[in-house]
Design a protein around this motif. Structure first.
Motif, PDB file in Angstrom:
ATOM      1  N   ASN A 189       6.080 -13.029  28.249  1.00  0.00           N
ATOM      2  CA  ASN A 189       6.339 -13.650  29.550  1.00  0.00           C
ATOM      3  C   ASN A 189       5.221 -13.323  30.533  1.00  0.00           C
ATOM      4  O   ASN A 189       4.786 -14.197  31.301  1.00  0.00           O
ATOM      5  N   ILE A 190       4.753 -12.096  30.521  1.00  0.00           N
ATOM      6  CA  ILE A 190       3.642 -11.719  31.399  1.00  0.00           C
ATOM      7  C   ILE A 190       2.397 -12.516  31.047  1.00  0.00           C
ATOM      8  O   ILE A 190       1.703 -13.042  31.930  1.00  0.00           O
ATOM      9  N   GLN A 191       2.109 -12.630  29.761  1.00  0.00           N
ATOM     10  CA  GLN A 191       0.934 -13.384  29.327  1.00  0.00           C
ATOM     11  C   GLN A 191       1.012 -14.843  29.757  1.00  0.00           C
ATOM     12  O   GLN A 191      -0.007 -15.452  30.107  1.00  0.00           O
ATOM     13  N   ALA A 192       2.218 -15.393  29.762  1.00  0.00           N
ATOM     14  CA  ALA A 192       2.404 -16.800  30.148  1.00  0.00           C
ATOM     15  C   ALA A 192       2.139 -17.030  31.631  1.00  0.00           C
ATOM     16  O   ALA A 192       1.882 -18.168  32.046  1.00  0.00           O
ATOM     17  N   HIS A 193       2.189 -15.968  32.444  1.00  0.00           N
ATOM     18  CA  HIS A 193       2.032 -16.122  33.891  1.00  0.00           C
ATOM     19  C   HIS A 193       0.830 -15.339  34.450  1.00  0.00           C
ATOM     20  O   HIS A 193       0.745 -15.134  35.649  1.00  0.00           O
ATOM     21  N   MET A 194      -0.089 -14.956  33.564  1.00  0.00           N
ATOM     22  CA  MET A 194      -1.213 -14.121  33.989  1.00  0.00           C
ATOM     23  C   MET A 194      -2.111 -14.790  35.036  1.00  0.00           C
ATOM     24  O   MET A 194      -2.750 -14.118  35.826  1.00  0.00           O
ATOM     25  N   PHE A 195      -2.168 -16.105  35.019  1.00  0.00           N
ATOM     26  CA  PHE A 195      -3.088 -16.812  35.902  1.00  0.00           C
ATOM     27  C   PHE A 195      -2.377 -17.641  36.972  1.00  0.00           C
ATOM     28  O   PHE A 195      -2.932 -18.605  37.507  1.00  0.00           O
ATOM     29  N   SER A 248      -1.566  -5.499  34.385  1.00  0.00           N
ATOM     30  CA  SER A 248      -2.944  -5.076  34.619  1.00  0.00           C
ATOM     31  C   SER A 248      -3.695  -4.895  33.308  1.00  0.00           C
ATOM     32  O   SER A 248      -4.826  -5.377  33.143  1.00  0.00           O
ATOM     33  N   ILE A 249      -3.057  -4.242  32.368  1.00  0.00           N
ATOM     34  CA  ILE A 249      -3.751  -3.955  31.117  1.00  0.00           C
ATOM     35  C   ILE A 249      -3.980  -5.221  30.291  1.00  0.00           C
ATOM     36  O   ILE A 249      -4.997  -5.371  29.626  1.00  0.00           O
ATOM     37  N   LEU A 250      -3.063  -6.167  30.358  1.00  0.00           N
ATOM     38  CA  LEU A 250      -3.240  -7.425  29.634  1.00  0.00           C
ATOM     39  C   LEU A 250      -4.409  -8.221  30.208  1.00  0.00           C
ATOM     40  O   LEU A 250      -5.162  -8.867  29.469  1.00  0.00           O
ATOM     41  N   GLN A 251      -4.577  -8.164  31.526  1.00  0.00           N
ATOM     42  CA  GLN A 251      -5.731  -8.819  32.143  1.00  0.00           C
ATOM     43  C   GLN A 251      -7.021  -8.204  31.613  1.00  0.00           C
ATOM     44  O   GLN A 251      -7.984  -8.914  31.296  1.00  0.00           O
ATOM     45  N   GLN A 252      -7.045  -6.883  31.504  1.00  0.00           N
ATOM     46  CA  GLN A 252      -8.267  -6.208  31.064  1.00  0.00           C
ATOM     47  C   GLN A 252      -8.523  -6.389  29.575  1.00  0.00           C
ATOM     48  O   GLN A 252      -9.683  -6.494  29.153  1.00  0.00           O
ATOM     49  N   ILE A 253      -7.478  -6.424  28.778  1.00  0.00           N
ATOM     50  CA  ILE A 253      -7.659  -6.687  27.348  1.00  0.00           C
ATOM     51  C   ILE A 253      -8.317  -8.042  27.139  1.00  0.00           C
ATOM     52  O   ILE A 253      -9.192  -8.197  26.277  1.00  0.00           O
ATOM     53  N   ASN A 254      -7.943  -9.017  27.943  1.00  0.00           N
ATOM     54  CA  ASN A 254      -8.545 -10.341  27.863  1.00  0.00           C
ATOM     55  C   ASN A 254     -10.049 -10.270  28.127  1.00  0.00           C
ATOM     56  O   ASN A 254     -10.846 -10.951  27.464  1.00  0.00           O
ATOM     57  N   VAL A 255     -10.448  -9.412  29.066  1.00  0.00           N
ATOM     58  CA  VAL A 255     -11.862  -9.224  29.390  1.00  0.00           C
ATOM     59  C   VAL A 255     -12.575  -8.450  28.287  1.00  0.00           C
ATOM     60  O   VAL A 255     -13.647  -8.849  27.815  1.00  0.00           O
ATOM     61  N   PHE A 256     -11.996  -7.336  27.855  1.00  0.00           N
ATOM     62  CA  PHE A 256     -12.665  -6.461  26.892  1.00  0.00           C
ATOM     63  C   PHE A 256     -12.774  -7.087  25.507  1.00  0.00           C
ATOM     64  O   PHE A 256     -13.763  -6.875  24.812  1.00  0.00           O
ATOM     65  N   GLN A 309      -9.514  -9.708  58.327  1.00  0.00           N
ATOM     66  CA  GLN A 309     -10.932  -9.391  58.479  1.00  0.00           C
ATOM     67  C   GLN A 309     -11.688 -10.009  57.309  1.00  0.00           C
ATOM     68  O   GLN A 309     -11.392  -9.745  56.160  1.00  0.00           O
ATOM     69  N   GLY A 310     -12.666 -10.823  57.582  1.00  0.00           N
ATOM     70  CA  GLY A 310     -13.408 -11.484  56.519  1.00  0.00           C
ATOM     71  C   GLY A 310     -12.652 -12.667  55.953  1.00  0.00           C
ATOM     72  O   GLY A 310     -11.459 -12.881  56.241  1.00  0.00           O
ATOM     73  N   ASP A 311     -13.349 -13.436  55.129  1.00  0.00           N
ATOM     74  CA  ASP A 311     -12.778 -14.666  54.567  1.00  0.00           C
ATOM     75  C   ASP A 311     -12.404 -14.527  53.103  1.00  0.00           C
ATOM     76  O   ASP A 311     -11.603 -15.312  52.591  1.00  0.00           O
ATOM     77  N   ALA A 312     -12.970 -13.555  52.413  1.00  0.00           N
ATOM     78  CA  ALA A 312     -12.711 -13.365  50.991  1.00  0.00           C
ATOM     79  C   ALA A 312     -13.097 -11.941  50.637  1.00  0.00           C
ATOM     80  O   ALA A 312     -13.658 -11.204  51.460  1.00  0.00           O
ATOM     81  N   ALA A 313     -12.779 -11.539  49.404  1.00  0.00           N
ATOM     82  CA  ALA A 313     -13.106 -10.185  48.961  1.00  0.00           C
ATOM     83  C   ALA A 313     -13.370 -10.180  47.463  1.00  0.00           C
ATOM     84  O   ALA A 313     -12.800 -10.990  46.724  1.00  0.00           O
ATOM     85  N   LEU A 314     -14.222  -9.258  47.032  1.00  0.00           N
ATOM     86  CA  LEU A 314     -14.448  -9.084  45.602  1.00  0.00           C
ATOM     87  C   LEU A 314     -13.236  -8.408  44.969  1.00  0.00           C
ATOM     88  O   LEU A 314     -12.663  -7.476  45.527  1.00  0.00           O
ATOM     89  N   SER A 315     -12.846  -8.880  43.788  1.00  0.00           N
ATOM     90  CA  SER A 315     -11.789  -8.243  43.020  1.00  0.00           C
ATOM     91  C   SER A 315     -12.177  -8.293  41.548  1.00  0.00           C
ATOM     92  O   SER A 315     -13.277  -8.741  41.203  1.00  0.00           O
ATOM     93  N   TRP A 316     -11.288  -7.830  40.671  1.00  0.00           N
ATOM     94  CA  TRP A 316     -11.539  -7.904  39.233  1.00  0.00           C
ATOM     95  C   TRP A 316     -10.226  -7.834  38.481  1.00  0.00           C
ATOM     96  O   TRP A 316      -9.183  -7.484  39.028  1.00  0.00           O
ATOM     97  N   GLU A 317     -10.289  -8.200  37.205  1.00  0.00           N
ATOM     98  CA  GLU A 317      -9.097  -8.222  36.375  1.00  0.00           C
ATOM     99  C   GLU A 317      -8.514  -6.807  36.255  1.00  0.00           C
ATOM    100  O   GLU A 317      -9.235  -5.842  36.143  1.00  0.00           O
ATOM    101  N   GLY A 318      -7.212  -6.732  36.250  1.00  0.00           N
ATOM    102  CA  GLY A 318      -6.531  -5.443  36.272  1.00  0.00           C
ATOM    103  C   GLY A 318      -6.238  -5.016  37.690  1.00  0.00           C
ATOM    104  O   GLY A 318      -5.107  -4.628  38.010  1.00  0.00           O
ATOM    105  N   LEU A 319      -7.235  -5.101  38.547  1.00  0.00           N
ATOM    106  CA  LEU A 319      -7.031  -4.771  39.954  1.00  0.00           C
ATOM    107  C   LEU A 319      -6.091  -5.778  40.615  1.00  0.00           C
ATOM    108  O   LEU A 319      -5.332  -5.419  41.522  1.00  0.00           O
ATOM    109  N   ARG A 320      -6.120  -7.021  40.139  1.00  0.00           N
ATOM    110  CA  ARG A 320      -5.199  -8.026  40.708  1.00  0.00           C
ATOM    111  C   ARG A 320      -3.762  -7.529  40.642  1.00  0.00           C
ATOM    112  O   ARG A 320      -3.007  -7.628  41.609  1.00  0.00           O
ATOM    113  N   ALA A 321      -3.366  -6.995  39.502  1.00  0.00           N
ATOM    114  CA  ALA A 321      -1.993  -6.507  39.332  1.00  0.00           C
ATOM    115  C   ALA A 321      -1.726  -5.299  40.221  1.00  0.00           C
ATOM    116  O   ALA A 321      -0.640  -5.151  40.789  1.00  0.00           O
ATOM    117  N   GLU A 322      -2.723  -4.419  40.351  1.00  0.00           N
ATOM    118  CA  GLU A 322      -2.541  -3.232  41.187  1.00  0.00           C
ATOM    119  C   GLU A 322      -2.397  -3.615  42.657  1.00  0.00           C
ATOM    120  O   GLU A 322      -1.642  -2.966  43.395  1.00  0.00           O
TER     121      GLU A 322
END
Length: 382
Positions: A372-378, A287-295, A190-203
């Motif tokens: 290792n997680i930081q190396a593959h965050m993106f 998830s938390i490493l993604q958010q630390i990058n943002v904060f 349903q739909g072509d894309a969706a809004l997301s955010w850092e931290g939620l990607r991991a969840e």
């Protein structure tokens, strides 16, 4: 939390639903007004309708480590309505909200006298999720397409993000697919894309939802979510002093999480055991490493945790005025302030460092390879 007078003076009144949930509802230009009296219990309200997320790790870390001292504080999930986090602060049913810049602009446009006092999201946390194989770096490809949202209020987040990338937002369709089902709706076609955010990607990965992402942290210079209070509270010396102490607790929690992210995840998991079992140590740490990058953002150019980059905020307000999201120009310095930042960051950094280093991780978390997680965050970015 402040008590309320019976007089109505601005824009919203409170309504109790059949389920007993208190909600804020529009009332043609009037609202309950808060008395200027000391806080009883200081209430922070979520923009998501839930607290069972890792986004608020600085609070839970600070609470666990005693960084709030004897301050009386509480966290409330609030309704899933995307604008409730500002409505409740406006009418005095909460004391601090955590809106996205778009929802903050909704508050400004609707005459709520709120001010941003602690900018959590130094980098743009928001992203656009696509099904595997359908992702694109050129968001102009979304013209004529449908973007799924958890709340209709989130359009105020996506429109300026797309416009800043040259998208004609009049050619984009939005569908409110509900919280938390908008991601599963995307996966189901349903739909072509969706809004997301850092931290939620991991969840989402934890729930078996694997997408490709256009990431705001890589491509956008817009600001992200921030802490807002009633402007009048800054004019009350006692409340201002309280806010400085309260935000100091958050800043210490942010520092602690930066120095020991796995310990910060454990602090959240202790509060929410079901969430912990569903997410697990590795995805929680991701998830938390993604958010630390943002904060944290570009901290060497910031004046501490929570500092507003006024040029970034001004660019945002100029953008949303250009697309008609607000009807009048907004000067960033009128609605954002750094006056509490020095006091919030005036803490014993060596103590927090010692606390983070001395913290004894559980066996499960000690086994997590943070580097290792930081190396593959993106890895799932387009």
């Amino acid at each position: 939390m402040t008590k309320l007078q019976s007089g109505m003076s601005r824009r919203y009144f409170l309504q109790v639903t059949g389920s007993g949930l208190v909600t804020a509802t529009a009332l043609g230009g009037s609202a309950l007004q808060a008395r200027a009296e000391p806080y009883d219990t200081f209430t922070w309200i979520s923009p998501r309708g839930t607290l069972e997320v890792l986004d608020d790790y600085p609070y839970w870390s600070a609470l666990k480590m005693g960084y709030f001292g004897d301050l009386k504080t509480e966290m409330q999930p609030g309704p899933s309505d995307g604008t409730a986090t500002v409505k409740f602060v406006d009418v005095g049913q909460a004391d601090m909200g955590f809106p996205s810049p778009g929802v903050f602009s909704f508050a400004i446009e609707n005459g709520m006298n709120l001010k941003s006092v602690f900018h959590m999201g130094a980098r743009d946390t928001f992203s656009i999720a696509f099904r595997k194989g359908e992702g694109t770096r050129d968001l102009k490809q979304l013209e004529g397409k449908t973007i799924l949202l958890g709340s209709a209020a989130w359009q105020s987040i996506v429109d300026p993000m797309l416009a800043a990338q040259g998208v004609d937002i009049t050619k984009v369709n939005y569908v409110e697919a509900g919280w938390p089902t908008w991601a599963t709706a995307l996966a189901a076609g349903q739909g072509d894309a969706a809004l997301s955010w850092e931290g939620l990607r991991a969840e989402w990965i934890a729930n078996g939802l694997e997408f490709e992402y256009w990431l705001g942290v890589q491509h956008s210079t817009l600001p992200a979510n921030t802490f807002v209070v009633r402007s009048a509270d800054l004019e009350d010396p006692d409340r201002k002093a309280f806010l400085e102490k309260y935000l100091r607790g958050w800043a210490m929690g942010l520092e602690f999480g930066y120095l020991n992210p796995r310990a910060a995840v454990e602090a959240v998991y202790e509060q929410f055991p079901t969430f912990a079992s569903n997410t697990g140590p590795e995805l929680g740490t991701t998830s938390i490493l993604q958010q630390i990058n943002v904060f944290r953002g570009d901290m060497e150019n910031r004046e501490g945790w929570g500092w507003h980059d006024m040029s970034s905020w001004q660019a945002f307000f100029d953008q949303i005025h250009a697309i008609g999201q607000i009807t009048k120009p907004v000067k960033a310095e009128d609605v954002c302030t750094n006056e509490l930042i020095a006091a919030a960051n005036d803490f014993d950094h060596e103590k927090v460092k010692a606390d983070a280093e001395a913290y004894q991780l559980s066996e499960e978390f000690a086994a997590i390879d943070v580097e290792n997680i930081q190396a593959h965050m993106f890895d799932n970015a387009v």
